[in-house]
Scaffold this motif. Structure first.
Motif, PDB file in Angstrom:
ATOM      1  N   GLY A 110       4.082  14.766   8.349  1.00 10.59           N
ATOM      2  CA  GLY A 110       5.209  13.836   8.386  1.00 10.59           C
ATOM      3  C   GLY A 110       4.840  12.392   8.090  1.00 10.59           C
ATOM      4  N   PHE A 111       3.525  12.111   7.999  1.00  8.81           N
ATOM      5  CA  PHE A 111       3.118  10.718   7.800  1.00  8.81           C
ATOM      6  C   PHE A 111       3.603  10.148   6.475  1.00  8.81           C
ATOM      7  CE2 PHE A 111       0.233   7.560   5.994  1.00  8.81           C
ATOM      8  CZ  PHE A 111       0.352   6.563   6.947  1.00  8.81           C
ATOM      9  N   LYS A 112       3.349  10.853   5.401  1.00 11.69           N
ATOM     10  CA  LYS A 112       3.639  10.296   4.078  1.00 11.69           C
ATOM     11  C   LYS A 112       5.123   9.922   3.918  1.00 11.69           C
ATOM     12  CE  LYS A 112       2.436  10.873  -0.754  1.00 11.69           C
ATOM     13  NZ  LYS A 112       1.781  11.689  -1.750  1.00 11.69           N
ATOM     14  N   PRO A 113       6.078  10.815   4.243  1.00  7.00           N
ATOM     15  CA  PRO A 113       7.479  10.395   4.105  1.00  7.00           C
ATOM     16  C   PRO A 113       7.871   9.304   5.106  1.00  7.00           C
ATOM     17  CG  PRO A 113       7.340  12.658   4.946  1.00  7.00           C
ATOM     18  CD  PRO A 113       5.956  12.238   4.577  1.00  7.00           C
ATOM     19  N   ALA A 114       7.334   9.361   6.321  1.00  3.45           N
ATOM     20  CA  ALA A 114       7.682   8.357   7.323  1.00  3.45           C
ATOM     21  C   ALA A 114       7.108   6.986   6.979  1.00  3.45           C
ATOM     22  CB  ALA A 114       7.185   8.801   8.705  1.00  3.45           C
ATOM     23  N   ALA A 115       5.976   6.963   6.261  1.00  2.40           N
ATOM     24  CA  ALA A 115       5.303   5.702   5.933  1.00  2.40           C
ATOM     25  C   ALA A 115       5.816   5.064   4.652  1.00  2.40           C
ATOM     26  CB  ALA A 115       3.799   5.933   5.837  1.00  2.40           C
ATOM     27  N   LYS A 116       6.704   5.720   3.943  1.00  2.00           N
ATOM     28  CA  LYS A 116       7.220   5.135   2.702  1.00  2.00           C
ATOM     29  C   LYS A 116       7.877   3.788   3.009  1.00  2.00           C
ATOM     30  CE  LYS A 116       9.977   5.943  -1.344  1.00  2.00           C
ATOM     31  NZ  LYS A 116      10.878   6.787  -2.068  1.00  2.00           N
ATOM     32  N   ASN A 117       7.458   2.760   2.286  1.00  2.66           N
ATOM     33  CA  ASN A 117       7.927   1.380   2.471  1.00  2.66           C
ATOM     34  C   ASN A 117       7.511   0.762   3.806  1.00  2.66           C
ATOM     35  OD1 ASN A 117       9.311   1.171  -0.063  1.00  2.66           O
ATOM     36  ND2 ASN A 117      10.904   2.481   0.810  1.00  2.66           N
TER      37      ASN A 117
ATOM     38  N   ASN B 260       0.861  -1.179   0.000  1.00  2.00           N
ATOM     39  CA  ASN B 260       0.000   0.000   0.000  1.00  2.00           C
ATOM     40  C   ASN B 260       0.900   1.231   0.000  1.00  2.00           C
ATOM     41  OD1 ASN B 260      -2.326   1.511   0.078  1.00  2.00           O
ATOM     42  ND2 ASN B 260      -2.864   0.981   2.166  1.00  2.00           N
ATOM     43  N   ARG B 261       0.551   2.216  -0.778  1.00  2.20           N
ATOM     44  CA  ARG B 261       1.355   3.431  -0.849  1.00  2.20           C
ATOM     45  C   ARG B 261       0.850   4.447   0.169  1.00  2.20           C
ATOM     46  NH1 ARG B 261       4.757   3.249  -5.497  1.00  2.20           N
ATOM     47  NH2 ARG B 261       4.817   1.023  -5.908  1.00  2.20           N
TER      48      ARG B 261
END
Length: 193
Positions: free
Chosen positions: A154-161, A134-135
């Motif tokens: 900050g969620f999107k960059p922290a959640a990458k991978n 999931n992206r």
């Protein structure tokens, strides 16, 4: 010869929920003790159904809103990866209610990268097929911003991978908090063109 191999990897279900409306600011999935999984997903859930309209994730294959098979009935994330995301965002923890999760599991390392087409099977026989990683998207960020002002971005960059996987129901049944899921992976070599 079986095409799927059971592994020694198991995960404990530590949280269950379902997004029941279209509110993209709150994106809440209230917690539940059990979920009844049908071939259409979770009855009444936002992502339920045998088909769905195509979205930006598959825009290279279909014009937007083309009816396609619903491989996004469930969003499964790992507790270990949620903890890493929270640490990177500078918050104590992430409430799965705020990230549109259906299931939070604990125990499978590098969970977001388990092979597509893997199965997670409960003792009840309920089985889900992993579609793909999931992206990260903006909706969980907006929801987290409600409870962590200034931190949601900050969620999107922290959640990458680390965003978990999407999945669809392969065999119907009930799952409950505390259940163990066994990981079955495709019996094939990695693609190496």
């Amino acid at each position: 010869m079986p095409a799927l191999k059971p592994t020694h990897y198991t995960a404990e279900i530590v949280w269950l929920g379902a997004v029941m409306d279209d509110d993209r600011k709150e994106l809440t999935s209230p917690a539940r003790e059990t979920l009844d999984l049908s071939f259409a997903g979770i009855e009444g859930a936002h992502h339920a159904g045998l088909t769905r309209p195509s979205c930006s994730r598959v825009k290279s294959q279909y014009p937007r809103d083309t009816p396609i098979k619903n491989e996004r009935q469930l969003s499964i994330v790992s507790q270990e990866e949620l903890d890493l995301i929270a640490a990177e965002m500078g918050i104590d923890s992430i409430d799965p209610v705020r990230v549109g999760a259906t299931m939070v599991v604990r125990g499978i390392p590098d969970f977001s990268h388990i092979p597509p087409s893997s199965r997670l099977q409960a003792e009840s026989g309920a089985t889900v097929t992993v579609d793909m990683e999931n992206r990260p998207c903006l909706f969980p960020a907006k929801s987290l911003e409600v409870v962590h002002p200034g931190k949601g971005v900050g969620f999107k960059p922290a959640a990458k991978n680390r965003r978990g996987v999407t999945a669809w129901v392969a065999a119907e049944g009930r799952v409950a908090v505390g259940d163990t899921l066994t990981l079955h992976i495709p019996d094939q070599p990695a693609w190496n063109p």
